[in-house]
Design a protein around this motif. Structure first.
Motif, short mmCIF file in Angstrom:
data_model
loop_
_atom_site.label_atom_id
_atom_site.label_comp_id
_atom_site.label_asym_id
_atom_site.label_seq_id
_atom_site.Cartn_x
_atom_site.Cartn_y
_atom_site.Cartn_z
N VAL A 128 30.54 -24.62 -29.19
CA VAL A 128 29.58 -23.92 -28.33
C VAL A 128 29.66 -24.46 -26.91
CG1 VAL A 128 27.12 -23.48 -27.94
CG2 VAL A 128 28.05 -23.35 -30.24
N VAL A 129 29.75 -25.77 -26.75
CA VAL A 129 29.86 -26.38 -25.42
C VAL A 129 31.17 -25.98 -24.75
CG1 VAL A 129 30.12 -28.58 -24.20
CG2 VAL A 129 28.31 -28.30 -25.88
N ALA A 150 33.64 -23.21 -20.14
CA ALA A 150 34.94 -22.71 -19.68
C ALA A 150 34.73 -21.89 -18.40
CB ALA A 150 35.58 -21.85 -20.76
N ARG A 151 35.38 -22.32 -17.33
CA ARG A 151 35.19 -21.64 -16.06
C ARG A 151 36.41 -20.82 -15.65
NH1 ARG A 151 31.05 -24.95 -12.74
NH2 ARG A 151 30.05 -25.99 -14.46
N TYR A 194 41.21 -20.02 -24.29
CA TYR A 194 41.89 -19.36 -25.39
C TYR A 194 41.35 -19.94 -26.68
CZ TYR A 194 45.17 -17.94 -21.81
OH TYR A 194 45.73 -17.42 -20.67
N VAL A 195 40.92 -19.07 -27.57
CA VAL A 195 40.41 -19.49 -28.86
C VAL A 195 41.31 -18.89 -29.92
CG1 VAL A 195 38.46 -19.44 -30.46
CG2 VAL A 195 38.05 -19.59 -27.99
N PHE A 196 41.96 -19.75 -30.69
CA PHE A 196 42.81 -19.30 -31.78
C PHE A 196 42.08 -19.58 -33.07
CE2 PHE A 196 45.68 -20.24 -28.33
CZ PHE A 196 46.49 -19.13 -28.32
N CYS A 197 41.71 -18.51 -33.76
CA CYS A 197 40.95 -18.67 -34.99
C CYS A 197 40.99 -17.38 -35.79
CB CYS A 197 39.50 -19.03 -34.67
SG CYS A 197 38.58 -17.70 -33.86
#
Length: 98
Positions: free
Chosen positions: A11-12, A17-18, A22-25
């Motif tokens: 969550v943080v 993120a400014r 990239y979120v790999f899930c």
């Protein structure tokens, strides 16, 4: 893996993120987690939300000279389908350095 154990870390990371993130899930897995529902809702496609695939431009380096609104040809565009294809891209980049 650490973010799976500590929900607050994910969550943080998303909230701070400014320049980009990239979120790999497996999205379906995280969307069913009650604690992450609000966070994962930020990644929903549609209504101007974020795309759910990573697209790279062949030969482009940071800082890019093109603008965000500039069109990219299909020949230059590389769509990363999954983590395995990302691994192949990184491997080919590593091989080209040798």
């Amino acid at each position: 893996v650490g973010h799976l154990r500590y929900v607050r870390r994910l969550v943080v990371a998303v909230s701070r993120a400014r320049l980009g993130l990239y979120v790999f899930c497996r999205r379906a897995l995280f969307e069913t987690c009650h604690e992450l529902r609000a966070t994962m809702r930020q990644f929903v496609v549609g209504r101007g939300r974020k795309p759910d695939v990573l697209e790279l431009v062949r030969g482009e380096h940071y800082p890019a000279e093109r603008t965000v609104t500039e069109d990219v040809s299909d020949e230059s565009r590389v769509v990363v389908e999954d983590v395995a294809s990302l691994g192949n891209i990184v491997h080919s980049m590593q091989e080209s350095l040798c």
